[in-house]
Motif scaffolding. Structure first.
Motif, PDB file in Angstrom:
ATOM      1  N   ARG A 113       0.828  -1.211   0.000  1.00  0.00           N
ATOM      2  CA  ARG A 113       0.000   0.000   0.000  1.00  0.00           C
ATOM      3  C   ARG A 113       0.864   1.263   0.000  1.00  0.00           C
ATOM      4  O   ARG A 113       0.488   2.275  -0.591  1.00  0.00           O
ATOM      5  CB  ARG A 113      -0.931  -0.008   1.215  1.00  0.00           C
ATOM      6  CG  ARG A 113      -2.001  -1.096   1.162  1.00  0.00           C
ATOM      7  CD  ARG A 113      -3.012  -0.942   2.278  1.00  0.00           C
ATOM      8  NE  ARG A 113      -4.065  -1.948   2.195  1.00  0.00           N
ATOM      9  CZ  ARG A 113      -4.130  -3.035   2.931  1.00  0.00           C
ATOM     10  NH1 ARG A 113      -3.198  -3.257   3.859  1.00  0.00           N
ATOM     11  NH2 ARG A 113      -5.104  -3.915   2.782  1.00  0.00           N
ATOM     12  N   LYS A 114       2.007   1.176   0.664  1.00  0.00           N
ATOM     13  CA  LYS A 114       2.898   2.339   0.685  1.00  0.00           C
ATOM     14  C   LYS A 114       3.419   2.641  -0.718  1.00  0.00           C
ATOM     15  O   LYS A 114       3.510   3.815  -1.121  1.00  0.00           O
ATOM     16  CB  LYS A 114       4.058   2.081   1.639  1.00  0.00           C
ATOM     17  CG  LYS A 114       4.967   3.274   1.839  1.00  0.00           C
ATOM     18  CD  LYS A 114       6.044   2.977   2.873  1.00  0.00           C
ATOM     19  CE  LYS A 114       6.942   4.199   3.091  1.00  0.00           C
ATOM     20  NZ  LYS A 114       8.001   3.905   4.103  1.00  0.00           N
ATOM     21  N   ASP A 117       0.573   4.249  -2.523  1.00  0.00           N
ATOM     22  CA  ASP A 117       0.313   5.603  -2.042  1.00  0.00           C
ATOM     23  C   ASP A 117       1.395   6.585  -2.470  1.00  0.00           C
ATOM     24  O   ASP A 117       1.127   7.786  -2.612  1.00  0.00           O
ATOM     25  CB  ASP A 117       0.186   5.597  -0.523  1.00  0.00           C
ATOM     26  CG  ASP A 117      -1.063   4.879  -0.043  1.00  0.00           C
ATOM     27  OD1 ASP A 117      -2.011   4.781  -0.848  1.00  0.00           O
ATOM     28  OD2 ASP A 117      -1.097   4.425   1.111  1.00  0.00           O
ATOM     29  N   THR A 121       0.347   9.868  -4.275  1.00  0.00           N
ATOM     30  CA  THR A 121       0.747  11.170  -3.721  1.00  0.00           C
ATOM     31  C   THR A 121       1.304  12.070  -4.813  1.00  0.00           C
ATOM     32  O   THR A 121       1.001  13.270  -4.878  1.00  0.00           O
ATOM     33  CB  THR A 121       1.794  10.973  -2.614  1.00  0.00           C
ATOM     34  OG1 THR A 121       1.224  10.209  -1.559  1.00  0.00           O
ATOM     35  CG2 THR A 121       2.257  12.315  -2.062  1.00  0.00           C
ATOM     36  N   LEU A 457      -8.691   7.043  -1.761  1.00  0.00           N
ATOM     37  CA  LEU A 457      -7.273   6.680  -1.797  1.00  0.00           C
ATOM     38  C   LEU A 457      -6.398   7.864  -2.180  1.00  0.00           C
ATOM     39  O   LEU A 457      -5.316   8.060  -1.616  1.00  0.00           O
ATOM     40  CB  LEU A 457      -7.067   5.530  -2.791  1.00  0.00           C
ATOM     41  CG  LEU A 457      -7.659   4.170  -2.394  1.00  0.00           C
ATOM     42  CD1 LEU A 457      -7.498   3.171  -3.528  1.00  0.00           C
ATOM     43  CD2 LEU A 457      -7.010   3.657  -1.124  1.00  0.00           C
ATOM     44  N   ALA A 461      -3.604   9.374   0.433  1.00  0.00           N
ATOM     45  CA  ALA A 461      -2.212   9.074   0.088  1.00  0.00           C
ATOM     46  C   ALA A 461      -1.199  10.083   0.630  1.00  0.00           C
ATOM     47  O   ALA A 461      -0.177   9.681   1.205  1.00  0.00           O
ATOM     48  CB  ALA A 461      -2.080   8.936  -1.425  1.00  0.00           C
ATOM     49  N   THR A 464      -0.228   9.406   4.360  1.00  0.00           N
ATOM     50  CA  THR A 464       0.222   8.099   4.833  1.00  0.00           C
ATOM     51  C   THR A 464       1.648   8.122   5.372  1.00  0.00           C
ATOM     52  O   THR A 464       2.076   7.152   6.007  1.00  0.00           O
ATOM     53  CB  THR A 464       0.128   7.055   3.702  1.00  0.00           C
ATOM     54  OG1 THR A 464       0.799   7.550   2.537  1.00  0.00           O
ATOM     55  CG2 THR A 464      -1.325   6.768   3.356  1.00  0.00           C
TER      56      THR A 464
END
Length: 556
Positions: A113-114, A117, A121, A457, A461, A464
């Motif tokens: 997920r990172k 993201d 971003t 999302l 983002a 996060t």
């Protein structure tokens, strides 16, 4: 002290995946890290004794849930923080599963997920923040659309569904007729178009990520060999302190899982082992078999040691019928805690090493701490069955008060992981009326990631990089305490016929092995065993009662 910064391993390594005989329970819990279900689904898995909570965020941004996490995001975050946090409290052992594997899957899911993201971003910054007024305008429209879609008024719902097309057509007309020219005119036009382009790119990234996570969700439950990739747990040089801290956190988790101290929480039973469903006590006076002559002195430990050796032989039987698998026979030190205790504290000091109470201290507690305050000694024989879905534990304790010897055998059963964790992903569908034959219906497949999810999302983002801020804005899962992965979401085994049969069938042979070993030791030490033998025969009949009970709920 055992729990403070002690290096439990010989060097940097990724711990082995899985645990023998516990694959189903482990994989079921690990699958939660990849799920995209609503976070409130975790409440369905609450049991009578252990209840998770979903703490709402404090975001006032248009009163929306755009910062709200889904189940996988919240579960991964909560488990990592609770089980690897530097200031974490004691954990309850996860019998019948491998908590380290579950945590590694949470780390792996967070890593995936990172990476997603990070891309989102960049898109949000380039197509959103640079054209912030336009992005806010589109977000307001999305928010109005979502709000109208949730109403019960069909007219308002229809208006909400048509709001985006109407707004889009209006913006196109405005762009053509916009009287402003030059750089300002170009920026105003780009301000309307750029968020749409960014949203389209974000949708593609979100769909690809959702497909990957869902594939891992199904693969983990199917036993398809989905491994947790966590390269950040392997430090490459001494200066990588964060990687070293993560590695030591995983090793500490594994060491605590092997601890031989457990906690008795009243009606909740022994935490991690389940409630006590049956209890059988053999208590008779110690009388010499030879009148006028004393029997040989012995201690509780002498009796326990022989019982221990005989329980090791349970897997051997006179007939080749399968029978018992290899049991785990362990000396446990049981500490009493309150029924509603919010935390537990493991024993510490010179008699404890890496969460293990040393043998000489176990022997001392067995012989001397039998009445009044303090911890107690129990000998446990444990069977992990149904790939970790059923854990049967029979606990034996021996006490001698004045001239009375008491041998108590109690049964504990930990049931399967809640069905929430064993459900596989399914396509998102919607039932609609057929166009011509309107009295008939058909199912249509919806997009895996809808417009609201893409917006959520993309907005989440940029935040996060600092998870506590997202917890504040969107909310989080509050885990039940004292926390252990396995018992927190376990169901009762009595609704499953074969599991219930296995739990109750184990009691009779264990009880008889314990009694036979005890009578043997008593006879060798010159004790009259007639009363013990008679009483043992009575208990052998009582143990065949097929009704499990809540043995810790006293009617008083």
């Amino acid at each position: 002290m055992a729990s403070n910064g002690f290096d439990f391993s010989p060097g940097a390594q990724i711990p082995l995946q899985g645990s023998a005989g516990a694959a189903v329970a482990t994989n079921a819990l690990a699958s939660a890290a990849y799920r995209d279900s609503p976070v409130e689904d975790i409440l369905k898995a609450n049991s009578e004794w252990h209840k998770s909570e979903v703490k709402a965020g404090r975001s006032t941004f248009l009163k929306s849930d755009y910062f709200k996490p889904n189940l996988g995001e919240a579960f991964s975050r909560a488990v990592q923080e609770r089980m690897l946090g530097g200031a974490r409290g004691a954990l309850i052992q996860s019998f019948g599963s491998d908590p380290q594997t579950v945590v590694e899957h949470c780390l792996s899911a967070s890593r995936l997920r990172k990476a997603r993201d990070t891309k989102l971003t960049a898109i949000t910054a380039l197509f959103g923040f640079v054209f912030l007024p336009g992005m806010l305008l589109w977000v307001i429209v999305f928010r109005l659309r979502d709000g109208l879609a949730k109403t019960t008024d069909k007219a308002l719902t229809a208006l909400g569904n048509s709001l985006l097309p109407i707004f889009g057509i209006g913006l196109v007309f405005l762009m053509v007729k916009l009287p402003v020219t030059g750089i300002l005119g170009l920026y105003l036009r780009a301000m309307v178009v750029a968020p749409v382009i960014g949203w389209y790119l974000a949708k593609r990234i979100a769909e690809k990520s959702a497909q990957d996570l869902r594939g891992r969700w199904e693969g983990v439950l199917s036993g398809g060999g989905v491994t947790a990739k966590i390269p950040e747990a392997v430090p490459k040089n001494p200066s990588e302190t964060s990687r070293e801290a993560l590695r030591q956190g995983l090793e500490k988790l594994s060491a605590e899982q092997q601890s031989n101290s457990v906690f008795y929480a009243g009606p909740k039973g022994i935490l991690g082992m389940g409630t006590r469903w049956g209890s059988w006590q053999l208590a008779e006076d110690l009388v010499s078999k030879d009148p006028g002559k004393e029997f040989h002195q012995f201690r509780s430990w002498d009796l326990i040691r022989v019982i221990h050796d005989q329980l090791k032989m349970l897997e051997r039987g006179p007939l080749n019928t399968g029978g018992f698998p290899t049991p785990s026979v362990t000396h446990w030190i049981v500490s009493p805690v309150g029924e509603n205790a919010g935390s537990v504290t493991r024993p510490e000091g010179e008699d404890v090493a890496t969460f293990q109470i040393k043998p000489h201290e176990i022997q001392r507690i067995c012989n001397h701490q039998q009445f009044g305050g303090g911890n107690r000694h129990y000998l446990g024989v444990q069977f992990t069955l149904w790939d970790g879905q059923l854990v049967i534990t029979m606990m034996i304790t021996v006490t001698v008060l004045f001239e009375t010897l008491r041998i108590e055998v109690t049964g504990h059963a930990l049931g399967p992981v809640h069905s929430l964790f064993t459900s596989k992903p399914s396509a998102k569908t919607k039932t609609v009326n057929k166009t011509v034959r309107f009295w008939e219906t058909r199912d249509i497949t919806l997009a895996l990631v809808d417009a609201h999810e893409v917006t959520r999302l993309a907005l989440r983002a940029p935040f996060t990089w600092y998870p506590p801020l997202l917890d504040y804005l969107g909310g989080k899962i509050a885990l039940p305490e004292p926390f252990g992965l396995r018992h927190a979401w376990a169901e009762k085994p009595w609704r499953h016929r074969f599991m219930a049969d296995d739990a109750m069938r184990a009691a009779t042979p264990v009880l008889r092995v314990v009694h036979n070993a005890a009578v043997k030791v008593l006879d060798e030490n010159g004790v009259d065993t007639e009363r013990f033998t008679n009483r043992s025969s009575i208990l052998s009949g009582l143990v065949q009662d097929p009704s499990p009970r809540k043995a810790d709920l006293y009617d008083a």
